[in-house]
Design an enzyme around this catalytic site. Sequence first.
Site, PDB file in Angstrom:
ATOM      1  CE  LYS A   9      -4.092  -2.091   2.455  1.00 14.30           C
ATOM      2  NZ  LYS A   9      -4.878  -1.685   3.806  1.00 14.30           N
ATOM      3  CE1 TYR A  49      -9.649  -2.099  -0.547  1.00 10.94           C
ATOM      4  CE2 TYR A  49      -8.446  -0.387  -2.141  1.00 10.94           C
ATOM      5  CZ  TYR A  49      -8.314  -1.575  -1.275  1.00 10.94           C
ATOM      6  OH  TYR A  49      -7.083  -1.859  -0.892  1.00 10.94           O
ATOM      7  CG  PHE A  57     -14.172   2.070   5.614  1.00  6.80           C
ATOM      8  CD1 PHE A  57     -13.657   1.584   4.429  1.00  6.80           C
ATOM      9  CD2 PHE A  57     -14.913   1.186   6.417  1.00  6.80           C
ATOM     10  CE1 PHE A  57     -13.673   0.297   4.275  1.00  6.80           C
ATOM     11  CE2 PHE A  57     -15.100   0.043   6.084  1.00  6.80           C
ATOM     12  CZ  PHE A  57     -14.577  -0.651   4.777  1.00  6.80           C
ATOM     13  NE  ARG A  85      -6.712 -12.392   4.343  1.00  5.57           N
ATOM     14  CZ  ARG A  85      -7.315 -11.262   4.342  1.00  5.57           C
ATOM     15  NH1 ARG A  85      -6.867 -10.465   3.148  1.00  5.57           N
ATOM     16  NH2 ARG A  85      -7.937 -10.853   5.267  1.00  5.57           N
ATOM     17  CB  THR A  91      -7.404  -5.591   9.553  1.00  5.33           C
ATOM     18  OG1 THR A  91      -7.596  -6.676   8.634  1.00  5.33           O
ATOM     19  CG2 THR A  91      -7.430  -4.139   8.619  1.00  5.33           C
ATOM     20  NE  ARG A 102      -2.569  -6.072   6.575  1.00  6.49           N
ATOM     21  CZ  ARG A 102      -3.830  -6.558   6.358  1.00  6.49           C
ATOM     22  NH1 ARG A 102      -4.478  -7.019   6.906  1.00  6.49           N
ATOM     23  NH2 ARG A 102      -4.179  -6.203   4.965  1.00  6.49           N
ATOM     24  CG  ASN A 112      -3.504  -2.576   6.996  1.00  2.00           C
ATOM     25  OD1 ASN A 112      -3.130  -2.321   5.708  1.00  2.00           O
ATOM     26  ND2 ASN A 112      -4.537  -3.056   7.020  1.00  2.00           N
ATOM     27  CG  HIS A 115      -5.475  -5.493  -0.447  1.00  2.00           C
ATOM     28  ND1 HIS A 115      -6.711  -5.392   0.187  1.00  2.00           N
ATOM     29  CD2 HIS A 115      -5.400  -6.209  -1.489  1.00  2.00           C
ATOM     30  CE1 HIS A 115      -7.650  -5.860  -0.704  1.00  2.00           C
ATOM     31  NE2 HIS A 115      -6.787  -6.575  -1.755  1.00  2.00           N
ATOM     32  CD  GLU A 126      -8.679  -8.219  -4.087  1.00  2.00           C
ATOM     33  OE1 GLU A 126      -9.433  -7.534  -3.577  1.00  2.00           O
ATOM     34  OE2 GLU A 126      -7.690  -8.685  -3.834  1.00  2.00           O
TER      35      GLU A 126
END
Length: 138
Positions: A9, A49, A57, A85, A91, A102, A112, A115, A126
């Site tokens: 990110k 998104y 948010f 993951r 998260t 993270r 964080n 993604h 994606e």
Amino acid sequence: MNQTFAMIKPDAVERGLTGKIINRIEEAGFTIVAMKKVQLSLQDAQNFYAVHKERPFFGELTQFMSRSPIVALVLQKDNAYSAWRDLMGATNPTEAADGTIRKEFGQSIGENATHGSDSEENAIAEISFFFSQFEINR
């Protein structure tokens, strides 16, 4: 072997953490089969998104994701989705397990560092959002 989508990110790219995160990915046994650094427009972020469009948010998220470049990756490994993951961690970095990306690099729930697709089905969508089949090494 299967594939999943990963993203470094804007907050992590801005802080010069791309190489460290890629190193962690490779050390965990993933093969990076596609990678690119791109700048999302606000519209691109909103499209990516869109599933969160009705959430409070959404505006903050899409502004953040379009503020500076991201690095998009396709990762390959046995059980790629769940392995990524696990490597990312929770998260919220304060709740993430020690040794996760993270926990080490995240600053907040919003910023964080990474993604990851939230399902194998979303990984396919994606990946195709960012990459053509010609860009993915097999």
